[in-house]
Scaffold this motif. Structure first.
Motif, PDB file in Angstrom:
ATOM      1  N   ALA A  30      -6.459  -0.294  -7.591  1.00 56.22           N
ATOM      2  CA  ALA A  30      -7.474   0.395  -8.385  1.00 56.22           C
ATOM      3  C   ALA A  30      -7.098   1.862  -8.588  1.00 56.22           C
ATOM      4  CB  ALA A  30      -8.840   0.295  -7.708  1.00 56.22           C
ATOM      5  N   LEU A  31      -6.437   2.458  -7.608  1.00 59.24           N
ATOM      6  CA  LEU A  31      -6.065   3.863  -7.723  1.00 59.24           C
ATOM      7  C   LEU A  31      -5.054   4.062  -8.848  1.00 59.24           C
ATOM      8  CD1 LEU A  31      -6.243   6.735  -6.645  1.00 59.24           C
ATOM      9  CD2 LEU A  31      -4.483   6.161  -4.975  1.00 59.24           C
ATOM     10  N   GLU A  62       0.830  -1.206   0.000  1.00 57.77           N
ATOM     11  CA  GLU A  62       0.000   0.000   0.000  1.00 57.77           C
ATOM     12  C   GLU A  62       0.863   1.255   0.000  1.00 57.77           C
ATOM     13  OE1 GLU A  62      -3.636   1.901   2.696  1.00 57.77           O
ATOM     14  OE2 GLU A  62      -2.971  -0.167   2.997  1.00 57.77           O
ATOM     15  N   ARG A  63       1.891   1.276   0.826  1.00 56.94           N
ATOM     16  CA  ARG A  63       2.776   2.446   0.893  1.00 56.94           C
ATOM     17  C   ARG A  63       3.527   2.635  -0.421  1.00 56.94           C
ATOM     18  NH1 ARG A  63       7.813   3.212   1.154  1.00 56.94           N
ATOM     19  NH2 ARG A  63       8.243   0.991   1.334  1.00 56.94           N
ATOM     20  N   GLN A  64       4.070   1.549  -0.955  1.00 54.21           N
ATOM     21  CA  GLN A  64       4.845   1.636  -2.187  1.00 54.21           C
ATOM     22  C   GLN A  64       3.969   2.038  -3.364  1.00 54.21           C
ATOM     23  OE1 GLN A  64       8.458   0.905  -2.348  1.00 54.21           O
ATOM     24  NE2 GLN A  64       7.955   2.197  -4.107  1.00 54.21           N
ATOM     25  N   SER A  65       2.738   1.551  -3.378  1.00 57.81           N
ATOM     26  CA  SER A  65       1.814   1.878  -4.464  1.00 57.81           C
ATOM     27  C   SER A  65       1.548   3.373  -4.516  1.00 57.81           C
ATOM     28  CB  SER A  65       0.504   1.107  -4.293  1.00 57.81           C
ATOM     29  OG  SER A  65      -0.435   1.476  -5.253  1.00 57.81           O
ATOM     30  N   LEU A 105       6.831  -2.072  -7.513  1.00 57.11           N
ATOM     31  CA  LEU A 105       6.051  -3.289  -7.309  1.00 57.11           C
ATOM     32  C   LEU A 105       6.006  -4.072  -8.617  1.00 57.11           C
ATOM     33  CD1 LEU A 105       3.042  -1.782  -5.303  1.00 57.11           C
ATOM     34  CD2 LEU A 105       5.009  -3.019  -4.372  1.00 57.11           C
ATOM     35  N   SER A 106       6.409  -5.327  -8.570  1.00 57.92           N
ATOM     36  CA  SER A 106       6.492  -6.098  -9.811  1.00 57.92           C
ATOM     37  C   SER A 106       5.128  -6.293 -10.458  1.00 57.92           C
ATOM     38  CB  SER A 106       7.147  -7.458  -9.546  1.00 57.92           C
ATOM     39  OG  SER A 106       6.394  -8.230  -8.634  1.00 57.92           O
ATOM     40  N   ARG A 134       7.492 -11.155  -2.595  1.00 55.98           N
ATOM     41  CA  ARG A 134       8.409 -10.891  -3.700  1.00 55.98           C
ATOM     42  C   ARG A 134       7.845  -9.922  -4.725  1.00 55.98           C
ATOM     43  NH1 ARG A 134       9.905 -17.203  -4.118  1.00 55.98           N
ATOM     44  NH2 ARG A 134       7.748 -17.238  -3.376  1.00 55.98           N
ATOM     45  N   VAL A 135       6.611  -9.466  -4.521  1.00 52.63           N
ATOM     46  CA  VAL A 135       6.103  -8.360  -5.342  1.00 52.63           C
ATOM     47  C   VAL A 135       6.801  -7.051  -4.969  1.00 52.63           C
ATOM     48  CG1 VAL A 135       4.233  -7.694  -3.779  1.00 52.63           C
ATOM     49  CG2 VAL A 135       3.958  -7.345  -6.223  1.00 52.63           C
ATOM     50  N   LEU A 136       7.387  -6.995  -3.774  1.00 55.58           N
ATOM     51  CA  LEU A 136       8.070  -5.796  -3.278  1.00 55.58           C
ATOM     52  C   LEU A 136       9.478  -5.697  -3.861  1.00 55.58           C
ATOM     53  CD1 LEU A 136       7.013  -6.117   0.464  1.00 55.58           C
ATOM     54  CD2 LEU A 136       6.241  -4.343  -1.127  1.00 55.58           C
TER      55      LEU A 136
END
Length: 741
Positions: A250-251, A187-190, A685-686, A413-415
């Motif tokens: 979604a954002l 959430e933060r990285q997004s 984010l991958s 690992r998406v991070l």
């Protein structure tokens, strides 16, 4: 002058027919100052209302309450204070964690965690003596914590709890990982990535518009509409959060699409407006004609994209459903902003639309035909078989890597590689094999181990003989290879029910783990069993997607066939466009595997942790979005081809005219959307890298290879048959078809 030219000019110079869009355009153009004042007020209020949206969005949403694995996990938490941990603390000391100040600090940390609100259980080496929770070097240990509630509740609890647990631990260094901290980091990285993408996309979009239009005034109008659309998008998403959970992703997707599509739609209207001014129309009349023609196509195109998003509603996981709600609303907002804001803007600007455009006269002189795109279309139509077959073969070859696709669920690992939650998870994977989560857990409600010990022991013994199983822990003991290896444990029963843990040395996302889940579910249990765990969640998700995917495809195919028939009056064109749209996705799906699964050419999108598999829901999301965007450009091209065909009856000429009129336009529009979506590939984010790069590639392939080469080739091959429909359907189209009058 030829008869066909007379017919075309008569059609175009006739009095503007009345209609809803024409009436709207005339009203907005006539009161343009009031309309623009209301637009400015709306944009300001929308920006204020949509501010702080991020804190109302949710991370997660990849499972459904109906999943057997979810029901098993809920039962384990409620009845047994058990289940897979959703918060893991990786604790490191300079020396042995089992002795001296490190041991005392470890026990204090566990007590602090256990006494916190929302905690179901806390397990650690210091309290259980479980050797699997202590690393081989003795200096690292795990604290496994189960938090109560659904995903959003767990994430809120973790947000409040983690800072209090990782600080103030004396000789211990503590890092947090697990699903809850990972969701918070996502959430933060997004949010950070969204800001970066917007700063990158905005100036590039303006540059593309300047090149396409040559006029700062004309280029600025779509950007203004795009800003209004994004402001409205934030309000739409904020309102959605009050009634349904909305994914944090979604954002990123909705604001990118909101800006990109609003600019695209406005671009089409501005281009048509300039054409109409070039034909000598007065300003208001040019606005009305532009909205009646290009505006009508915008509305129809938006409807096709919205229906593509609607296909996501068949899936019961809110990650996809919230993106469907957001996508439908955002595309509608983009179309509405273009149709309602552009007419008063054009009326205000009037003939100053080409101000500061040195090429304006040349553009007007060439507006009647001729040009590079027309030449390309005529070249293709002189050799349609060779060109069409070559493009089709190339696109099919590009899709071949997708035949080797493997799928899993999103994890840490998406991070980015250096994120603390990701590096801590790597420690768990490499130094604590099998300790973080049990690959398979089995809840047996209603089976009292005190009364049916023999039945439970027999079941546990049979489970332990399944291929790949290392150990089965239960209330009647631990079993391995069909024999008991440890005494009973009271932790596995409560309230007249029991549960078991099936341990193995395989990763939950591996094919072997999936086979084990299926084998466990196929094994006869003493009572109806609920099988859970990470591997079971993957199996449940795959089964759900396989069951619902045909319905999603049916929604897209049927709705597109019906809409394109109503638009074109043909049964051939809709089928041909569906095939062309599918081919436009091949390169993206092949690249998805080649780059993001297998890790080739990573330098194109920046470094990321590649897992050897793709997140299970991403291809479905990418298909629906990219298919809708491809249909968007199909409609704009077909609208101009059909307009010319109805005026002249000459299919070849109509195709050349349509490609010439829309070639530069669709190319600019595709570059804008590709830029806005491609900016997401700069994300850390991958999953956003994958979506951004894949969608941008799909749009570019569709605008070049498909619209520029494949469509003209197939239109030429079929000739007048493109517009064929059986008699009953022709009569139906005459009554119900979408017409400009």
């Amino acid at each position: 002058m030829s008869t066909s030219t007379v017919r075309r000019d008569a059609v175009r110079s006739s009095t503007v027919p009345a209609g809803r869009l024409a009436s709207i355009a005339r009203a907005l153009a006539g009161r343009h100052r009031v309309a623009l004042l209301l637009t400015a007020l709306f944009a300001i209020l929308a920006a204020v209302t949509g501010g702080g949206l991020e804190k109302h969005l949710s991370a997660g949403g990849y499972t459904a309450d109906s999943f057997e694995s979810v029901r098993a996990d809920r039962m384990l938490a409620e009845r047994f204070r058990a289940g897979s941990p959703n918060l893991i603390l990786v604790v490191r000391a300079d020396g042995d964690i089992a002795a001296g100040p490190a041991a005392a600090a470890g026990r204090a940390l566990v007590r602090r965690a256990a006494g916190s609100p929302g905690v179901v259980y806390v397990r650690s080496y210091w309290t259980t003596g479980d050797a699997s929770l202590r690393a081989a070097d003795g200096r690292t240990g795990l604290v496994l914590i189960k938090l109560a509630g659904d995903e959003d509740t767990v994430n809120r609890t973790s947000h409040a709890l983690v800072p209090r647990l990782v600080e103030g631990n004396g000789p211990l260094q503590v890092r947090a990982t697990g699903p809850a901290p990972v969701n918070e980091e996502v959430e933060r990285q997004s949010a950070e990535d969204l800001t970066r993408a917007e700063l990158l996309a905005a100036p590039l979009t303006l540059l593309i518009l300047l090149i396409a239009f040559g006029s700062l005034v004309a280029a600025g109008l779509p950007v203004l509409v795009g800003v209004v659309s994004v402001a409205g998008t934030l309000v739409v998403l904020r309102l959605l959060t009050e009634v349904v959970p909305v994914s944090i992703f979604a954002l990123n997707i909705a604001t990118a699409l909101g800006f990109g599509l609003a600019v695209d739609y406005s671009l089409f209207i501005v281009t048509r407006y300039r054409e109409e001014l070039g034909r000598g129309r007065e300003v208001v009349e040019a606005v009305v004609v532009s909205l009646r023609t290009a505006g009508r196509t915008v509305v129809f195109s938006a409807l096709t994209v919205m229906l593509s998003f609607a296909a996501l509603l068949v899936f019961p996981i809110y990650f996809l459903r919230s993106l469907a709600y957001a996508g439908i609303a955002v595309v509608g907002m983009s179309a509405a902003a273009s149709v309602l804001v552009m007419p008063p803007l054009l009326a205000l600007i009037g003939r100053r639309i080409d101000r500061f455009d040195p090429l304006a006269r040349l553009r007007r002189r060439r507006s009647g035909g001729g040009g590079g795109w027309q030449g390309l279309a005529l070249w293709v139509m002189r050799r349609p078989v060779a060109v069409g077959a070559s493009v089709a073969v190339l696109l099919i070859v590009l899709a071949l890597p997708f035949t080797q696709a493997r799928f899993g669920l999103m994890d840490d690992r998406v991070l980015p590689r250096d994120n603390p939650a990701q590096t801590a998870a790597d420690v768990v994977r490499h130094e604590f094999t099998g300790a973080g989560t049990a690959p398979v857990v089995i809840a047996l409600p209603g089976l009292d181990p005190a009364r049916r010990a023999a039945d439970l022991a027999d079941y546990a013994r049979r489970l332990s003989t399944l291929p790949g199983t290392e150990r089965v822990d239960s209330a009647v003991g631990s079993f391995a290879d069909g024999r008991q290896v440890a005494p009973p444990s009271g932790a596995f029963h409560a309230q007249g029910s029991t549960w078991l843990s099936v341990l193995s040395d395989t990763a939950p996302s591996s094919p072997a783990a999936e086979r084990r889940v299926r084998a466990v579910r196929a094994l006869d249990a003493p009572v109806p069993a609920l099988v859970g765990g990470d591997a079971a969640t993957l199996v449940d998700t795959k089964r759900m997607l396989a069951d619902r995917l045909p319905w999603a495809l049916a929604i897209i195919v049927v709705s597109m066939l019906v809409l394109l028939f109503l638009f074109s009056g043909s049964v051939v064109v809709p089928v041909k466009q569906l095939v062309a749209n599918l081919l436009s996705l091949t390169a993206s799906f092949g690249a998805m595997v080649y780059v993001f699964q297998d890790g080739h050419l990573k330098w194109l999108v920046g470094d990321f942790v590649h897992t050897g598999w793709l997140e299970l829901t991403v291809p479905i999301l990418m298909f629906c979005v990219a298919f809708g965007l491809a249909m968007d450009y199909s409609v704009f091209l077909l609208s101009r081809i059909r307009e010319e065909y109805l005026a002249t009856g000459d299919n070849t000429r109509a195709v050349a005219f349509g490609v010439e009129r829309t070639g530069r336009l669709i190319t600019a529009a595709a570059l804008i959307v590709a830029t806005v979506l491609g900016a997401m590939a700069t994300s850390q984010l991958s999953i956003l890298k994958l979506l951004g790069a894949g969608l941008a590639l799909a749009v570019l392939v569709d605008a070049t290879l498909v619209r520029g080469l494949l469509v003209p080739a197939t239109m030429r091959l079929l000739g007048h048959a493109n517009w064929w429909a059986p008699g009953p359907l022709r009569r139906l189209h005459a009554r119900m078809g979408l017409k400009e009058e």
